[in-house]
Design an enzyme around this catalytic site. Structure first.
Site, PDB file in Angstrom:
ATOM      1  N   SER A   1       1.468   3.535  -3.410  1.00 50.47           N
ATOM      2  CA  SER A   1       1.005   4.548  -4.356  1.00 50.47           C
ATOM      3  C   SER A   1      -0.405   5.039  -4.027  1.00 50.47           C
ATOM      4  O   SER A   1      -1.264   4.268  -3.596  1.00 50.47           O
ATOM      5  CB  SER A   1       1.020   3.982  -5.783  1.00 50.47           C
ATOM      6  OG  SER A   1       2.330   3.699  -6.189  1.00 50.47           O
TER       7      SER A   1
ATOM      8  N   GLU B   1      10.930   9.024 -14.838  1.00 48.08           N
ATOM      9  CA  GLU B   1      11.106  10.444 -14.534  1.00 48.08           C
ATOM     10  C   GLU B   1      11.712  10.633 -13.144  1.00 48.08           C
ATOM     11  O   GLU B   1      12.630  11.450 -12.946  1.00 48.08           O
ATOM     12  CB  GLU B   1       9.757  11.175 -14.630  1.00 48.08           C
ATOM     13  CG  GLU B   1       9.191  11.265 -16.043  1.00 48.08           C
ATOM     14  CD  GLU B   1       8.581   9.982 -16.552  1.00 48.08           C
ATOM     15  OE1 GLU B   1       8.339   9.870 -17.762  1.00 48.08           O
ATOM     16  OE2 GLU B   1       8.356   9.056 -15.735  1.00 48.08           O
TER      17      GLU B   1
ATOM     18  N   GLY C   1       0.830  -1.206   0.000  1.00 47.12           N
ATOM     19  CA  GLY C   1       0.000   0.000   0.000  1.00 47.12           C
ATOM     20  C   GLY C   1       0.858   1.248   0.000  1.00 47.12           C
ATOM     21  O   GLY C   1       0.995   1.924   1.035  1.00 47.12           O
TER      22      GLY C   1
ATOM     23  N   GLU D   1      13.720  -4.952  -3.644  1.00 44.44           N
ATOM     24  CA  GLU D   1      13.026  -4.918  -4.923  1.00 44.44           C
ATOM     25  C   GLU D   1      13.969  -4.514  -6.038  1.00 44.44           C
ATOM     26  O   GLU D   1      13.897  -5.039  -7.152  1.00 44.44           O
ATOM     27  CB  GLU D   1      11.842  -3.941  -4.850  1.00 44.44           C
ATOM     28  CG  GLU D   1      10.974  -3.967  -6.107  1.00 44.44           C
ATOM     29  CD  GLU D   1       9.843  -2.960  -6.050  1.00 44.44           C
ATOM     30  OE1 GLU D   1       8.738  -3.285  -6.513  1.00 44.44           O
ATOM     31  OE2 GLU D   1      10.067  -1.832  -5.573  1.00 44.44           O
TER      32      GLU D   1
END
Length: 368
Positions: free
Chosen positions: A121, A350, A119, A237
């Site tokens: 984004s 980005e 949980g 990750e």
């Protein structure tokens, strides 16, 4: 090949179907095989080989563990059904969990017996975790949570969620965040799957939280210390991402390498993609070596940026080079669609460019 990797290869030879290498793309979506592989690799100690026995590992040194992971990538071991559980949530539980949390949650998360969602984004806070607005107010030993999460992978199938919430609205953005272990079956939790353009390997969801009650002992890590938990989790990750993107890039190029005819431009693009794949592999190894030596690894964002964009270019090239033959192989279209997410998950391109500019190149914030 070392003795350790030889033993791991023998495990794979005994577990994988005899025609796995030839029919990898078909087995890639085999739910039963993927589920059984995660459990079998855990039980044999190959899933997280650097961890202790009983935790899915064998207590291997970091170099030996990396050699095992790279051998698995070359053999294209089945993709874990709930990779954020074993790859992100489990390391956080192992590092930050209380004894009770580790006892209850670590094994099922790593083995795949209980699935996890992340949980992080939110609308308006995609790759910028510090901008999250979901709140958790602590009173009388209970957190009351309100807010919304989005792009929450497999939340519709998961039992648990590592939920990042704002617990101190007066603190600086990075310092007022905490991580809670949320039971997704709790009252006040609503999960809505998001429809995607193609057959996604994993589902994406929205999660709505309306006065959800979470006990104080579900706090993972220190109160207001969720930023550190998240950064530690995402480091695990990052390792998964560079190995997977190296593998996915080389795999995506296979149809191009066997195409009967390529234009001069396609040959140039093929050469670039092959060089990109090797660049990801070597940069990943260099980054790992820096960590073993206790040195900072500024290349993590470079790896994420190069790897994710390499996967996209390789998948697009394979689809284009197939021409009309692509209509006989729908997997080429599916793989191209799946590759589009690579520059979004784990931090967008980005965001990675901003991090590289500020932390690697030393440019001031806001530089055009």
């Amino acid at each position: 090949m070392t003795d350790v990797t030889s033993e791991f290869e023998a495990f794979l030879d005994g577990f994988l179907p005899a025609d796995y290498a030839e029919n990898y793309r078909r087995y890639r979506r085999d739910v039963r095989l993927r589920t059984e592989y995660q459990a079998a690799a855990f039980d044999a100690g190959w899933l997280v080989p650097e961890w202790d026995r009983g935790e899915g590992g064998r207590g291997l040194s970091v170099p030996d563990a990396l050699a095992v992971k790279l051998a698995g990538a070359r053999r294209r071991v089945p993709r874990l059904m709930n990779i954020q559980g074993a790859g992100v949530a489990a390391p956080a539980i192992r590092s930050y969990g209380t004894a009770a949390q580790r006892e209850r949650l670590l094994r099922p998360a790593t083995r795949g017996d209980e699935w996890w969602a992340l949980g992080m984004s939110e609308p308006g806070a995609g790759s910028d975790l510090a901008a999250l607005r979901t709140t958790a107010t602590l009173a009388d030993g209970v957190f009351t949570v309100n807010g919304q999460k989005v792009w929450t992978t497999q939340a519709d199938e998961a039992r648990w969620c590592a939920l990042y919430v704002r617990t101190d609205p007066e603190a600086r953005p990075h310092r007022g965040i905490s991580c809670l272990v949320l039971d997704l079956r709790s009252p006040g939790v609503e999960v809505r799957p998001i429809r995607t353009a193609g057959p996604a390997v994993e589902s994406f969801c929205e999660v709505f939280l309306d006065d959800v009650k979470v006990p104080e002992d579900a706090l993972l890590g220190p109160l207001h210390g969720g930023w550190g938990v998240a950064m530690s989790s995402l480091e695990h990750e990052r390792d998964m991402i560079w190995i997977n993107t190296w593998l996915e890039t080389t795999r995506a190029l296979e149809p191009t390498l066997t195409a009967p005819e390529l234009s001069e431009h396609q040959l140039v693009r093929l050469g670039r993609s092959l060089a990109d794949a090797e660049g990801v592999r070597l940069t990943g190894l260099r980054t790992a070596a820096q960590r073993w030596a206790g040195l900072p690894s500024p290349a993590s964002s470079i790896l994420k940026l190069l790897g994710s964009e390499s996967v996209q270019r390789a998948a697009l090239l394979s689809l284009e080079s197939a021409g009309a033959r692509a209509f006989d192989d729908p997997a080429l279209f599916d793989e191209r669609l799946e590759s589009l997410a690579a520059t979004i998950y784990g931090g967008t391109s980005e965001i990675q460019r901003n991090i590289i500019a500020e932390r690697t190149l030393g440019l001031p914030k806001g530089t055009p």
